[in-house]
Motif scaffolding. Structure first.
Motif, PDB file in Angstrom:
ATOM      1  N   LEU A 102       0.843  -1.189   0.000  1.00 51.15           N
ATOM      2  CA  LEU A 102       0.000   0.000   0.000  1.00 51.15           C
ATOM      3  C   LEU A 102       0.880   1.242   0.000  1.00 51.15           C
ATOM      4  O   LEU A 102       1.817   1.325   0.783  1.00 51.15           O
ATOM      5  N   GLY A 103       0.618   2.190  -0.874  1.00 57.17           N
ATOM      6  CA  GLY A 103       1.407   3.426  -0.922  1.00 57.17           C
ATOM      7  C   GLY A 103       0.961   4.401   0.154  1.00 57.17           C
ATOM      8  O   GLY A 103       0.173   4.061   1.029  1.00 57.17           O
ATOM      9  N   SER A 104       1.487   5.606   0.120  1.00 60.50           N
ATOM     10  CA  SER A 104       1.051   6.621   1.077  1.00 60.50           C
ATOM     11  C   SER A 104       0.849   7.928   0.327  1.00 60.50           C
ATOM     12  O   SER A 104       1.445   8.149  -0.711  1.00 60.50           O
ATOM     13  N   SER A 109       0.158  16.638  -0.875  1.00 65.07           N
ATOM     14  CA  SER A 109      -1.277  16.382  -1.018  1.00 65.07           C
ATOM     15  C   SER A 109      -1.967  16.399   0.337  1.00 65.07           C
ATOM     16  O   SER A 109      -3.087  16.914   0.476  1.00 65.07           O
ATOM     17  N   ILE A 110      -1.299  15.836   1.346  1.00 62.08           N
ATOM     18  CA  ILE A 110      -1.887  15.812   2.688  1.00 62.08           C
ATOM     19  C   ILE A 110      -2.169  17.243   3.148  1.00 62.08           C
ATOM     20  O   ILE A 110      -3.273  17.575   3.581  1.00 62.08           O
ATOM     21  N   VAL A 111      -1.148  18.098   3.009  1.00 57.93           N
ATOM     22  CA  VAL A 111      -1.279  19.481   3.487  1.00 57.93           C
ATOM     23  C   VAL A 111      -2.276  20.262   2.629  1.00 57.93           C
ATOM     24  O   VAL A 111      -3.117  21.004   3.145  1.00 57.93           O
ATOM     25  N   ASN A 331      11.122  11.746  -4.939  1.00 57.64           N
ATOM     26  CA  ASN A 331      10.508  10.409  -4.902  1.00 57.64           C
ATOM     27  C   ASN A 331      11.336   9.379  -4.144  1.00 57.64           C
ATOM     28  O   ASN A 331      11.374   8.205  -4.515  1.00 57.64           O
ATOM     29  N   ASP A 332      12.022   9.825  -3.104  1.00 57.13           N
ATOM     30  CA  ASP A 332      12.800   8.900  -2.274  1.00 57.13           C
ATOM     31  C   ASP A 332      11.836   8.212  -1.296  1.00 57.13           C
ATOM     32  O   ASP A 332      11.233   8.866  -0.448  1.00 57.13           O
ATOM     33  N   LEU A 333      11.710   6.889  -1.446  1.00 56.70           N
ATOM     34  CA  LEU A 333      10.729   6.173  -0.616  1.00 56.70           C
ATOM     35  C   LEU A 333      11.038   6.268   0.871  1.00 56.70           C
ATOM     36  O   LEU A 333      10.134   6.216   1.703  1.00 56.70           O
ATOM     37  N   ARG A 334      12.323   6.431   1.221  1.00 56.26           N
ATOM     38  CA  ARG A 334      12.660   6.549   2.655  1.00 56.26           C
ATOM     39  C   ARG A 334      11.988   7.790   3.253  1.00 56.26           C
ATOM     40  O   ARG A 334      11.622   7.820   4.418  1.00 56.26           O
ATOM     41  N   PHE A 335      11.820   8.833   2.424  1.00 55.09           N
ATOM     42  CA  PHE A 335      11.113  10.047   2.846  1.00 55.09           C
ATOM     43  C   PHE A 335       9.602   9.821   2.798  1.00 55.09           C
ATOM     44  O   PHE A 335       8.895  10.030   3.793  1.00 55.09           O
ATOM     45  N   LEU A 336       9.121   9.358   1.638  1.00 53.09           N
ATOM     46  CA  LEU A 336       7.669   9.261   1.422  1.00 53.09           C
ATOM     47  C   LEU A 336       6.992   8.281   2.379  1.00 53.09           C
ATOM     48  O   LEU A 336       5.868   8.506   2.816  1.00 53.09           O
ATOM     49  N   LYS A 337       7.725   7.190   2.719  1.00 47.08           N
ATOM     50  CA  LYS A 337       7.128   6.158   3.584  1.00 47.08           C
ATOM     51  C   LYS A 337       6.817   6.676   4.982  1.00 47.08           C
ATOM     52  O   LYS A 337       6.031   6.080   5.712  1.00 47.08           O
ATOM     53  N   GLN A 338       7.453   7.790   5.357  1.00 51.56           N
ATOM     54  CA  GLN A 338       7.213   8.342   6.691  1.00 51.56           C
ATOM     55  C   GLN A 338       5.807   8.928   6.830  1.00 51.56           C
ATOM     56  O   GLN A 338       5.368   9.248   7.915  1.00 51.56           O
ATOM     57  N   PHE A 339       5.096   9.053   5.682  1.00 46.58           N
ATOM     58  CA  PHE A 339       3.739   9.608   5.732  1.00 46.58           C
ATOM     59  C   PHE A 339       2.678   8.529   5.585  1.00 46.58           C
ATOM     60  O   PHE A 339       1.508   8.844   5.410  1.00 46.58           O
ATOM     61  N   THR A 340       3.092   7.259   5.670  1.00 41.66           N
ATOM     62  CA  THR A 340       2.142   6.160   5.599  1.00 41.66           C
ATOM     63  C   THR A 340       1.115   6.302   6.721  1.00 41.66           C
ATOM     64  O   THR A 340       1.481   6.535   7.867  1.00 41.66           O
ATOM     65  N   GLY A 341      -0.150   6.160   6.351  1.00 39.63           N
ATOM     66  CA  GLY A 341      -1.183   6.204   7.381  1.00 39.63           C
ATOM     67  C   GLY A 341      -1.733   7.583   7.647  1.00 39.63           C
ATOM     68  O   GLY A 341      -2.762   7.731   8.269  1.00 39.63           O
ATOM     69  N   VAL A 342      -1.048   8.642   7.175  1.00 38.55           N
ATOM     70  CA  VAL A 342      -1.570  10.000   7.350  1.00 38.55           C
ATOM     71  C   VAL A 342      -2.543  10.261   6.205  1.00 38.55           C
ATOM     72  O   VAL A 342      -2.262   9.933   5.069  1.00 38.55           O
TER      73      VAL A 342
END
Ligand code: 2NL
Length: 343
Positions: A102-104, A109-111, A331-342
């Motif tokens: 599952l992506g995040s 976009s969240i903000v 598009n570094d997943l180590r960065f993007l993955k930190q927003f999983t679930g938000v």
């Protein structure tokens, strides 16, 4: 000796053509590599080989053994979990597929969604438009005189074949087009990507995201602007956050102001984030310049309005303490993955 060599050759051929079905690995192991297997048998023949040939034959046998072992590994790979892969059609098509991770949602976009939903609760509706715009809608209608520095080639990406067209430098173009439709009052929020010809660094990029807002009706005042933005700040950052306005200049608003919020990190005490001032700037705003209203065929004696603009990256950096703007577009997943679930 000659006979033994022929036998080795024959086994090699047999092994190469070994048919792979679902029990192949075990069948193969027993036949060739087991304690009573063919490899062992051949090894046992060594005692019958004349001494001067032992070395040569030993080498041939060792190579053969490695060959058989490699084939065994290969068969095992092809029949993972006893399931045969590509060799025949015994694949079980009813097995469940591999689940996709599952992506995040992207922090921008969240903000953006959060900002938009706050203003929607105040009756603003979302308006969007083109990222390619002509000079009128990006500059002239917004009261930017011919020689204004923002028009400089340095800051704007012009389309070389059609120099009247450019990549928009703000989302105000959407608001101009909305005003030109002539339907009042207007209460819109305009999120979108904008472009500026900047040298890329931790603090600047050639594109970023903006939310601009516009409210035009009769008797709209600076007090309305302040209260609207104060509501936004409290919903976005918390009930205890304070705001302050500093006079500023934009060609499209008069008067113009910059709005700061009390520092989220130190609460106003002074820290590195607020450069020991206790305040951080979050947006620009002002009362829509009468020239802009008239350019869009709105009677500036009857109507007034306020407008504001903020960079989404800036808000996201403050909210999540992100130190480098480039992280948003790498598009570094180590960065993007930190927003999983938000959400
Ligand atoms: C900033 C400041 C601002 C506006 C944007 C606006 C739009 C129309 C008319 C008048 Cl159509 N004003 N937009 C006004 C003040 C400031 O943005 O720093 N943005 C990142």
């Amino acid at each position: 000796m000659e006979q033994l060599l022929q036998q080795v050759e024959a086994y090699r051929k047999e092994i190469a053509e070994f048919s792979v079905d679902k029990d192949a690995a075990e069948t193969f192991r027993i036949k060739y590599l087991g304690t009573k297997g063919l490899v062992k048998n051949l090894m046992a023949e060594m005692k019958n080989v004349p001494n001067e040939k032992k070395r040569e034959f030993g080498q041939i046998l060792n190579e053969f053994k490695t060959f058989a072992e490699n084939k065994y590994e290969e068969i095992k790979q092809m029949t993972v979990n006893g399931r045969q892969s590509t060799v025949d059609n015994t694949i079980d098509l009813t097995l469940p597929g591999d689940a996709l991770p599952l992506g995040s949602r992207h922090p921008i976009s969240i903000v953006k969604n959060k900002i938009v939903s706050i203003f929607q609760r105040l009756g603003f509706t979302v308006a969007e438009g083109s990222e390619i715009e002509d000079d009128w809608h990006n500059f002239t209608a917004l009261n930017l005189p011919e020689d204004h520095p923002a028009r400089d080639m340095q800051d704007t990406f012009y389309i070389s074949q059609t120099p009247d067209w450019m990549l928009r430098t703000h989302t105000s173009n959407v608001q101009v087009r909305e005003m030109e439709k002539g339907k009042l009052p207007i209460r819109i929020i305009c999120p979108g990507r904008v472009y500026r010809n900047e040298t890329i660094s931790a603090r600047a990029h050639c594109f970023f995201h903006q939310v601009e807002g516009l409210y035009i009706a009769e008797n709209v005042s600076f007090a309305d602007l302040k209260q609207t933005l104060y509501f936004f700040v409290q919903e976005m950052f918390g009930q205890d956050v304070k705001i302050r306005f500093r006079p500023s200049y934009f060609p499209f608003t008069e008067p113009s102001a910059e709005m700061d919020i009390s520092c989220l990190i130190c609460g106003g005490e002074g820290c590195n984030i607020c450069k020991h001032t206790g305040w951080v700037e979050i947006l620009g705003c002002g009362m829509v310049h009468p020239n802009v209203l008239e350019n869009c065929k709105i009677d500036s004696n009857k109507y007034s309005g306020f407008a504001f603009g903020m960079g989404i990256e800036r808000i996201a950096m403050l909210k999540y303490q992100i130190k480098d703007l480039r992280l948003f577009s790498e598009n570094d997943l180590r960065f993007l993955k930190q927003f999983t679930g938000v959400v």
